[in-house]
Design an enzyme around this catalytic site. Sequence first.
Site, PDB file in Angstrom:
ATOM      1  N   ASP A   1      70.402  74.596 -29.953  1.00  0.00           N
ATOM      2  CA  ASP A   1      71.845  75.394 -28.977  1.00  0.00           C
ATOM      3  C   ASP A   1      72.041  76.597 -29.835  1.00  0.00           C
ATOM      4  OD1 ASP A   1      71.677  72.350 -29.776  1.00  0.00           O
ATOM      5  OD2 ASP A   1      72.326  72.194 -27.660  1.00  0.00           O
ATOM      6  N   ARG A   2      72.737  77.404 -28.574  1.00  0.00           N
ATOM      7  CA  ARG A   2      73.434  78.277 -29.097  1.00  0.00           C
ATOM      8  C   ARG A   2      74.789  78.308 -28.969  1.00  0.00           C
ATOM      9  NH1 ARG A   2      74.051  84.076 -24.709  1.00  0.00           N
ATOM     10  NH2 ARG A   2      75.422  85.013 -26.488  1.00  0.00           N
TER      11      ARG A   2
END
Length: 354
Positions: free
Chosen positions: A91-92
């Site tokens: 995930d960012r």
Amino acid sequence: MGEAAMDSIAWPPAWPRVLDAEFGAPPAGDYRARPEDFQVAEVLDFAPEGEGEHLWLHIEKRDLTTAMAVRELARLCEVSPRDVGYSGMKDRVAVTRQWLSVQLPGREAPAGLTEALAERGVRVLSEARHPRKLKRGVHRANRFRLRLSGAALEDPALEARWQRLVAQGVANYFGPQRFGPDGRNLLRARSLLARGWRKRDDRDGMLLSAARSFLFNEGLAERVRDGSWNRLLPGEVAILDGTASQFTLVAPDAELEARAARLDLHPSGVLWGVGRSVAEGEARALEARLAERYPSLCDGLERAGVRLGRRALRLRLGEPRLTRGEGELWLAFSLPRGAFATAVLRELIAHPTL
């Protein structure tokens, strides 16, 4: 929901939660107010050998996608992004740890590489050489540490919800991030499959994956609704927990049902593609209903040549832990590769992205 309804669907779809029947819908909560609230560590079953033409870097990144980190490493090493390997996409909006590899035959890493990566939000924790590129999907699991906040922390049933997930497992939905903002990856996939999938239009297979994931979630949702998501049906293809081993059960007996209750075995759903399903009886009938509801997605995936596969309908939480602090709550657990922490969180809190 049929194919004609996809254009106007509110996203994410209302795929049913397992715990609602017992506890009702969960209260509102937040789980990613800042990147530090969502921590992920990739778990490999092996270590780099110490020599070879590929430099492996164990990194920690903050507020960056894996693709961003890959591009930055490739740029600094003056190689193509194709020469950079990774096992899983992380995930960012998170702090995540994973391995990357970069092919540097006959040469050292550029001077100042570690410092340059650090300036861009990528901290190098360790490095070693290895003869081969890091390939997709070779990690065994991901360890999560997540901070929850909001009204859900005042829910008197929150701990009971958590303990129920620990005891009975979690419905193994693909997370909404698989489908893109507002499900746009799925709409693009439907359009591409209708005219004929070509690799140049979907180089990393993201759209194929969105279509297969949607069909899987639809099949899982049907079994959550009828209460069979954690039971072995006649003709079920069971998957042994923690492995890829699977076998068809003509008629589950008491011993197999007991193993399923202990989370040693899980029922499975189809990942649509070319090939004959080995499910039989009731389990096969569920797959036939999917094909009837979504013929263009199923036919398009078969024409694209993707191979039929299977995925467990249920997840076991590894090393589960709940810790309360002042005004906050932390969850820790591990999941096998390909599983989504959002599948766990949606049973505990209500949030627009879940």
